[in-house]
Enzyme design. Structure first.
Site, PDB file in Angstrom:
ATOM      1  N   ASP A  11      32.098  39.092  50.582  1.00 59.96           N
ATOM      2  CA  ASP A  11      31.965  39.844  49.337  1.00 59.96           C
ATOM      3  C   ASP A  11      32.626  41.201  49.554  1.00 59.96           C
ATOM      4  O   ASP A  11      32.920  41.576  50.696  1.00 59.96           O
ATOM      5  CB  ASP A  11      30.475  40.038  48.993  1.00 59.96           C
ATOM      6  CG  ASP A  11      30.280  40.881  47.741  1.00 59.96           C
ATOM      7  OD1 ASP A  11      30.880  40.538  46.713  1.00 59.96           O
ATOM      8  OD2 ASP A  11      29.559  41.902  47.795  1.00 59.96           O
ATOM      9  N   SER A  12      32.810  41.931  48.475  1.00 60.32           N
ATOM     10  CA  SER A  12      33.362  43.281  48.602  1.00 60.32           C
ATOM     11  C   SER A  12      32.381  44.223  49.305  1.00 60.32           C
ATOM     12  O   SER A  12      32.780  45.275  49.773  1.00 60.32           O
ATOM     13  CB  SER A  12      33.702  43.835  47.213  1.00 60.32           C
ATOM     14  OG  SER A  12      32.549  43.796  46.402  1.00 60.32           O
ATOM     15  N   CYS A  58      31.908  37.110  45.978  1.00 63.43           N
ATOM     16  CA  CYS A  58      32.304  38.152  45.028  1.00 63.43           C
ATOM     17  C   CYS A  58      32.888  37.504  43.775  1.00 63.43           C
ATOM     18  O   CYS A  58      33.835  36.726  43.851  1.00 63.43           O
ATOM     19  CB  CYS A  58      33.343  39.042  45.701  1.00 63.43           C
ATOM     20  SG  CYS A  58      33.926  40.378  44.664  1.00 63.43           S
ATOM     21  N   ASN A  59      32.315  37.849  42.632  1.00 68.32           N
ATOM     22  CA  ASN A  59      32.823  37.282  41.374  1.00 68.32           C
ATOM     23  C   ASN A  59      34.256  37.722  41.114  1.00 68.32           C
ATOM     24  O   ASN A  59      35.072  36.943  40.633  1.00 68.32           O
ATOM     25  CB  ASN A  59      31.951  37.740  40.201  1.00 68.32           C
ATOM     26  CG  ASN A  59      30.645  36.983  40.120  1.00 68.32           C
ATOM     27  OD1 ASN A  59      30.494  36.083  39.314  1.00 68.32           O
ATOM     28  ND2 ASN A  59      29.703  37.333  40.984  1.00 68.32           N
ATOM     29  N   THR A  60      34.562  38.985  41.434  1.00 67.96           N
ATOM     30  CA  THR A  60      35.913  39.487  41.185  1.00 67.96           C
ATOM     31  C   THR A  60      36.921  38.730  42.046  1.00 67.96           C
ATOM     32  O   THR A  60      37.968  38.300  41.557  1.00 67.96           O
ATOM     33  CB  THR A  60      35.978  41.000  41.478  1.00 67.96           C
ATOM     34  OG1 THR A  60      34.951  41.661  40.716  1.00 67.96           O
ATOM     35  CG2 THR A  60      37.312  41.574  41.111  1.00 67.96           C
ATOM     36  N   CYS A  96      28.487  38.732  38.033  1.00 60.07           N
ATOM     37  CA  CYS A  96      28.731  39.766  39.044  1.00 60.07           C
ATOM     38  C   CYS A  96      27.590  39.686  40.043  1.00 60.07           C
ATOM     39  O   CYS A  96      26.440  39.442  39.659  1.00 60.07           O
ATOM     40  CB  CYS A  96      28.790  41.144  38.399  1.00 60.07           C
ATOM     41  SG  CYS A  96      28.906  42.511  39.582  1.00 60.07           S
ATOM     42  N   THR A  97      27.923  39.905  41.306  1.00 55.40           N
ATOM     43  CA  THR A  97      26.928  39.755  42.371  1.00 55.40           C
ATOM     44  C   THR A  97      25.662  40.589  42.151  1.00 55.40           C
ATOM     45  O   THR A  97      24.579  40.197  42.564  1.00 55.40           O
ATOM     46  CB  THR A  97      27.543  40.200  43.713  1.00 55.40           C
ATOM     47  OG1 THR A  97      28.208  41.453  43.518  1.00 55.40           O
ATOM     48  CG2 THR A  97      28.514  39.170  44.235  1.00 55.40           C
ATOM     49  N   HIS A  98      25.834  41.759  41.531  1.00 53.39           N
ATOM     50  CA  HIS A  98      24.697  42.678  41.425  1.00 53.39           C
ATOM     51  C   HIS A  98      23.748  42.378  40.271  1.00 53.39           C
ATOM     52  O   HIS A  98      22.619  42.851  40.255  1.00 53.39           O
ATOM     53  CB  HIS A  98      25.204  44.111  41.236  1.00 53.39           C
ATOM     54  CG  HIS A  98      25.890  44.692  42.435  1.00 53.39           C
ATOM     55  ND1 HIS A  98      27.010  44.121  43.004  1.00 53.39           N
ATOM     56  CD2 HIS A  98      25.606  45.793  43.166  1.00 53.39           C
ATOM     57  CE1 HIS A  98      27.393  44.871  44.033  1.00 53.39           C
ATOM     58  NE2 HIS A  98      26.558  45.882  44.152  1.00 53.39           N
ATOM     59  N   GLU A 145      22.490  49.145  43.121  1.00 52.52           N
ATOM     60  CA  GLU A 145      22.509  49.677  44.488  1.00 52.52           C
ATOM     61  C   GLU A 145      21.535  50.840  44.649  1.00 52.52           C
ATOM     62  O   GLU A 145      20.987  51.066  45.723  1.00 52.52           O
ATOM     63  CB  GLU A 145      23.934  50.095  44.879  1.00 52.52           C
ATOM     64  CG  GLU A 145      24.827  48.873  44.988  1.00 52.52           C
ATOM     65  CD  GLU A 145      26.180  49.144  45.619  1.00 52.52           C
ATOM     66  OE1 GLU A 145      26.422  50.256  46.115  1.00 52.52           O
ATOM     67  OE2 GLU A 145      26.998  48.204  45.624  1.00 52.52           O
ATOM     68  N   TYR A 154      35.812  46.055  44.412  1.00 48.94           N
ATOM     69  CA  TYR A 154      36.930  45.199  44.016  1.00 48.94           C
ATOM     70  C   TYR A 154      37.043  45.149  42.489  1.00 48.94           C
ATOM     71  O   TYR A 154      38.088  44.840  41.946  1.00 48.94           O
ATOM     72  CB  TYR A 154      36.713  43.765  44.517  1.00 48.94           C
ATOM     73  CG  TYR A 154      36.945  43.522  45.996  1.00 48.94           C
ATOM     74  CD1 TYR A 154      37.096  44.562  46.907  1.00 48.94           C
ATOM     75  CD2 TYR A 154      37.013  42.214  46.476  1.00 48.94           C
ATOM     76  CE1 TYR A 154      37.295  44.311  48.257  1.00 48.94           C
ATOM     77  CE2 TYR A 154      37.223  41.951  47.829  1.00 48.94           C
ATOM     78  CZ  TYR A 154      37.366  42.998  48.713  1.00 48.94           C
ATOM     79  OH  TYR A 154      37.564  42.732  50.045  1.00 48.94           O
ATOM     80  N   GLY A 155      35.926  45.426  41.828  1.00 49.62           N
ATOM     81  CA  GLY A 155      35.813  45.163  40.390  1.00 49.62           C
ATOM     82  C   GLY A 155      36.693  45.999  39.489  1.00 49.62           C
ATOM     83  O   GLY A 155      36.804  45.721  38.294  1.00 49.62           O
TER      84      GLY A 155
HETATM   85  N1  DGL Z   1      31.062  41.982  44.210  1.00 50.32           N
HETATM   86  C1  DGL Z   1      31.645  42.447  42.967  1.00 50.32           C
HETATM   87  C2  DGL Z   1      31.615  41.299  41.953  1.00 50.32           C
HETATM   88  O1  DGL Z   1      30.796  40.408  42.016  1.00 50.32           O
HETATM   89  C3  DGL Z   1      30.937  43.661  42.424  1.00 50.32           C
HETATM   90  C4  DGL Z   1      31.158  44.912  43.237  1.00 50.32           C
HETATM   91  C5  DGL Z   1      32.609  45.350  43.302  1.00 50.32           C
HETATM   92  O2  DGL Z   1      33.185  45.730  42.255  1.00 50.32           O
HETATM   93  O3  DGL Z   1      33.172  45.301  44.374  1.00 50.32           O
HETATM   94  O4  DGL Z   1      32.421  41.260  41.062  1.00 50.32           O
END
Ligand code: DGL
Length: 266
Positions: free
Chosen positions: A9-10, A72-74, A183-185, A151, A41-42
C-alpha cells in the site's frame, strides 16, 4: 503452499486490507510493505503511481511471495495491468472485488463510488462495475479529507460527521442504493459515511471483498495453508519509519505491530 502473501500500500491504510486477509486466512504468512516515504498516491499521476508500485512489487517478489495483493485502491485503479504483466504470481487488487460486490448488491439504482482523486479520475471502478452490470448508473466522488481524518483517529466526531455530510449530502435521497468504500482508509469512517448517505444504502468494503478474492485465488491454485498449521508469520516493512507510522498502524490494526522494519527501495 509455501511462500507468504505479499501486500503493498502507499502507507498505513492498506492495513485494513491486511487485517481482512488475516481474519480470512489466519494461517497464512504475510509480508506487508507500506511506502510511507512516498505517500500519498491518491493525488499523483498514473505514471508516478505505476513507477512506485513497480518498486514495491520488486521488493515483495524478493521475499518469494506466492500471491500479490495490491491493497491500495489508487494503485489498483492505476497500475494493476502493468503489475499483472510484470509478475508471474497471481495478483489480487481491490477494485475488481469491490466492483463485483457492488454489481451484485445494487437493486438496480445508482452506485456511488468514493475514493481518492486519482482513483476517481481513473474511472476504474466505474468501468469494472459497468462491465459486470451495464445497466447500472455509477456516480463517483473524491473524498480526500477522509484520509487524514482516519489517520488522526477522527472517525466519529463533529469534524468527521461534517466532512461526510458535505461530501455526501448531494447524493442523499437520490436513488443511490449502493456505496463503494473505494479507499483503504474509508472503512474506518464507515459509521459517519453510512449516516451521511442515509438509510437503505448498502456499503461495500473493498478490503473485505479483496480478502475473499485472496482466499478464492489460493484455493483454486491449491496454495492455501490449513488452519491447523497455527498462525502464520507476519512481517511489516515501511520505506520511512516514523513513530507516527507505528501509532497510526496500531489503530488501523486494532493491536500491536511486531516485526517492523524500514527498507530502502526509493
Ligand atoms: N491507499 C490510498 C488508496 O487506497 C489512500 C492513501 C493515499 O492517497 O496514498 O487509494
Amino acid at each position: 503452499v509455501t511462500g507468504p502473501i505479499g501486500v503493498f500500500d502507499s502507507g498505513v491504510g492498506g492495513l485494513t486490507v491486511y487485517r481482512a486477509i488475516h481474519e480470512e486466512l489466519p494461517s497464512e504468512d504475510l509480508v506487508y510493505l507500506g511506502d510511507t516515504a512516498r505517500l500519498p498516491y491518491g493525488t499523483k499521476s498514473r505514471e508516478t503511481v505505476v513507477r512506485y508500485s513497480m518498486k514495491n512489487v520488486e521488493f515483495l517478489l524478493s521475499h518469494g511471495i506466492k500471491l500479490l495483493v495490491v491493497a491500495c485502491n489508487t494503485a489498483s485503479a492505476l497500475a494493476l495491468d502493468e503489475i499483472r504483466q510484470a509478475v508471474d504470481v497471481p495478483v489480487v487488487g481491490v477494485v475488481e472485488p469491490g466492483a463485483e460486490a457492488a454489481a451484485a448488491a445494487s437493486r438496480g439504482g445508482e452506485v456511488l463510488v468514493i475514493g481518492t482523486e486519482s482513483t476517481v479520475r481513473s474511472g476504474a471502478y466505474e468501468k469494472a462495475i459497468l462491465e459486470r452490470r451495464p445497466t447500472l448508473r455509477v456516480l463517483q466522488k473524491a473524498c480526500p479529507l477522509f484520509v487524514p481524518l482516519a489517520e488522526e483517529g477522527w472517525v466519529d466526531n463533529v469534524v468527521a460527521r461534517e466532512a461526510a455530510r458535505i461530501y455526501l449530502e448531494p447524493f442523499r435521497g437520490r436513488g443511490v442504493d449502493t456505496l463503494v468504500l473505494g479507499c483503504t482508509h474509508y472503512p474506518l469512517l464507515r459509521n459517519v459515511i453510512a449516516e451521511a448517505i442515509g438509510p437503505g444504502v448498502v456499503l461495500v468494503d473493498s478490503a473485505r471483498e479483496a480478502a475473499r478474492s485472496v482466499r478464492a485465488a489460493l484455493a483454486s491454485a491449491l496454495r492455501i495453508r490449513q488452519s491447523d498449521w497455527g498462525p502464520g508469520e507476519k512481517h511489516f516493512f515501511v520505506t520511512d519509519a516514523s513513530e507516527r507510522f507505528r501509532s497510526v498502524a496500531e489503530t488501523f490494526l486494532g493491536g500491536p505491530i511486531e516485526r517492523l522494519e524500514r527498507v530502502d527501495i526509493v
